[in-house]
Design an enzyme around this catalytic site. Structure first.
Site, short mmCIF file in Angstrom:
data_model
loop_
_atom_site.label_atom_id
_atom_site.label_comp_id
_atom_site.label_asym_id
_atom_site.label_seq_id
_atom_site.Cartn_x
_atom_site.Cartn_y
_atom_site.Cartn_z
N ASN A 160 -43.43 -25.19 33.61
CA ASN A 160 -42.56 -24.41 34.09
C ASN A 160 -41.44 -23.82 33.13
OD1 ASN A 160 -43.14 -23.51 37.12
ND2 ASN A 160 -43.44 -25.71 36.83
N GLU A 161 -41.78 -23.16 32.15
CA GLU A 161 -40.72 -22.82 30.99
C GLU A 161 -39.64 -22.31 31.35
OE1 GLU A 161 -41.56 -24.60 28.43
OE2 GLU A 161 -43.62 -24.25 27.95
#
Ligand code: F6R
Length: 628
Positions: A160-161
């Site tokens: 989850n950037e």
């Protein structure tokens, strides 16, 4: 969970700081083992959320040990992995499916049907359905009992950037540039790292009943501090752990380094003012007030939480002079000691002179990157210097280099006057070219190819050493076996590695050792080799040479030492920095950080300058290692 002390008030998630990753991983593995046993006793499966990367490796090793030695069974365990690179099939050496088999599943008794990992090869038009089904499988297993997490330097959990929302679910995402840079060594170059991945969402992760995030080494320190002490924000996915009722961080001392309680302890409570801590506070104050050390005032200290230090060691004038002198005494142009000089305040002792000096380089380029200028001085000042590359560094060498060598050899053979006399060389070159073609871009290098790549790097090291006045017979390459058998981020040293380092020490009986690698990332080649050197020295502690051998630590490509950590600062003239840059240019494959080493040395000099010390062109800095 132990109750939280006043020192931890800045951290918004309970955090345990362990001496090292091994202790933290053992504690967490024990907790997971207890969970598995409790759930199984109640007739229920334990549902584990798992992570990949270098962080959980010690945790998995401990789970395997518990399985083998303490009969911990995984028959009734269901697992869900966080993520998978999109585009890689399960047999790809860098796929997370393969990683999990290698690091855990192949060594325990988990039934294959209990293992869940997002698919990296699901066709584009089916990704959405695949992700939804993954969420449903988690729910129908009863939800995740404990989710194991690492943290990326972008603050990602799973993949989850930055920008991932609090409620995001399993989906395909685009990997951040920093994440791809961090994976570059695994894939031999950033351009080979997949651009996409499938990952559980932040929302999926937060649904787990318990969250345990692990982080090791200084490379993670900044992002750990952001996640723990900063606001909850989509810019740092791990900060969402602050909103979970049963989350915690398990970190080592390196990863804890930027936490307020460690970095600015005087802001959270009483401090025991050791010389190092005092120096850190004065240096911090100097940067903070933008004034040289000698110009700091009582008010500066009082206004920034340091009145306690002042009352113990003030007034400012005296404290300033003392720290100024300490910093001044770190500076020396004689890293091997100055013969016949009074060495009371010099970092290195004058005698014996000349000294036998061992410079350890984890991979062939590290020593030149970290201390090329100092090597130059040591040689110039007549010491007997050996550069020891602990590993061949073969994993750093691009396929194209091996291809270039084999193709040249083939051409040389085919254009020779007597091609028949070259038949061995021709066979060898063809063999190498065949191996390269067979294994493709990502395949593992078989020993023959690794050997060639190691030899190519060996030549570069000899060239670089030559540029610093070191002859080929002063260059030693140990080719430690752990490196030849392993891969980046998953190495494991063994007894034969230790024996080789010990033997080298016993043969050479050094007066001085330089080494690197204790802090940034405990899974790195430098950290592993550093631990080997430490153990080898411990094993020799009763030998005469060992008790008087000084041990200096330099920084290679990692964060430079901060002024309060520096025990020896070796200034470099413009000519010396040029020579170091020339030596560095002999290496074909340097990362941008490694190439920037001269600039980082210049920055060290500017830092000393800001504190009010003499202005030099550049400085290489060292920390004195106190053997445990
Ligand atoms: C891996 C994962 C990632 C990693 C993170 C840290 O499944 O989800 O979030 O935990 O990138 O990677 P390492 O541990 O290699 O530093």
């Amino acid at each position: 969970m132990p109750s939280r002390s006043a020192a931890e008030i800045y951290e918004r998630v309970p955090t345990q700081v362990f001496p090292g990753s091994a202790q933290a991983a053992a504690a967490l593995a024990q907790e997971v083992a207890d969970l598995i046993r409790t759930k199984n006793k109640a007739g229920k499966p334990a549902v584990l959320g798992l992570a990949t990367g270098s962080t959980p490796v010690p945790f998995y090793r401990e789970l395997i040990r518990l399985h083998k030695e303490e009969k911990l069974s995984f028959k009734n365990v269901i697992t869900f992995n966080l993520d998978e690179y999109y585009g890689l099939d399960a047999s790809h050496p860098e796929s997370y499916a393969r990683f999990m088999r290698d690091q855990l599943f192949d060594h325990i008794d988990i039934p294959v049907e209990n293992i869940n990992i997002p698919s990296g090869t699901v066709p584009g038009d089916q990704v959405f359905a695949h992700c939804r089904a993954y969420e449903e499988r988690i729910d129908s297993a009863g939800g995740i009992d404990i989710q194991i997490l690492g943290i990326g330097r972008t603050g990602h959990i799973g993949f989850n950037e930055p920008g991932s929302s609090r409620d995001s679910l399993t989906r395909r995402i685009t990997l951040d540039r920093v994440t791809r840079q961090d994976a570059a060594s695994d894939f031999r170059g950033e351009e080979n790292v997949p651009r996409f991945a499938i990952t559980m969402g932040v929302g999926t992760i937060l649904r787990a009943k318990k969250l345990a995030l692990m982080a090791w080494g200084e490379n993670k320190a900044a992002v750990v501090a952001k996640a723990l002490e900063g606001p909850v924000t989509e810019a740092v996915s791990a900060s969402f752990l602050q909103e979970h009722a049963d989350a915690r961080f398990l970190i080592d001392q390196g990863a804890a380094r930027e936490l307020t309680r460690i970095k600015l302890p005087w802001l959270v409570g009483p401090v025991s003012w050791t010389p190092r801590e005092t120096r850190r506070a004065v240096v911090w104050q100097s940067f903070h007030a933008k004034r040289t050390v000698l110009k700091l005032t009582d008010e500066d200290y009082n206004e920034h939480g340091l009145s306690d230090l002042l009352s113990e060691q003030g007034p400012a004038y005296q404290l300033n002079i003392r720290i100024f002198n300490q910093l001044q005494h770190t500076i020396t142009g004689w890293p091997g000691g100055k013969p016949d000089a009074d060495d009371t305040y010099r970092p290195e002792r004058a005698r014996p002179y000349p000294k036998r000096t061992l410079v350890f380089s984890p991979e062939p380029q590290d020593a030149v990157v970290g201390m090329g200028g100092t090597i130059d001085r040591l040689v110039e000042q007549g010491h007997d210097v050996r550069i020891v590359s602990l590993t061949s560094g073969s994993l750093r060498v691009a396929d194209s280099e091996a291809d270039k060598f084999a193709s040249t050899l083939l051409e040389l053979a085919s254009t020779a006057d007597t091609p028949a006399a070259w038949s061995h060389q021709t066979d060898y070159a063809r063999d190498i070219l065949h191996i390269l073609e067979e294994k493709g871009e990502f395949g593992e290098d078989p020993p023959k190819l690794r050997r060639l790549k190691g030899l190519i790097l060996r030549g570069e090291l000899r060239d670089a050493a030559h540029a610093l006045g070191i002859s080929p017979d002063q260059v030693v390459i140990l080719d430690l076996p752990f490196y030849e058998k392993g891969r980046y981020r998953r190495f494991k040293a063994a007894d034969d590695d230790l024996a080789a380092v010990k033997q080298l020490l016993q043969d050479f009986k050094p007066h001085q050792i330089y080494a690197t690698g204790d802090a940034a990332d405990p899974s790195s080649v430098s950290a592993i080799t550093f631990r080997l050197i430490e153990s080898a020295l411990r094993a020799c502690e009763f030998e005469e040479w060992s008790s008087s051998c000084s041990f200096w630590v330099y920084r290679g490509k990692e964060r430079p030492l901060e002024p309060h950590e520096i025990d020896m600062a070796v200034p470099m003239s413009p000519v010396q920095i040029e020579r170091k840059a020339r030596a560095l240019s002999r290496y074909a494959a340097l990362s941008s950080l490694e190439k920037d080493a001269p600039e980082s040395n210049r920055q060290n000099a500017r830092t000393y300058d800001t504190l009010g010390m003499a202005e030099y062109e550049a400085i290489e800095s060292f920390h004195r290692w106190k053997r445990s």
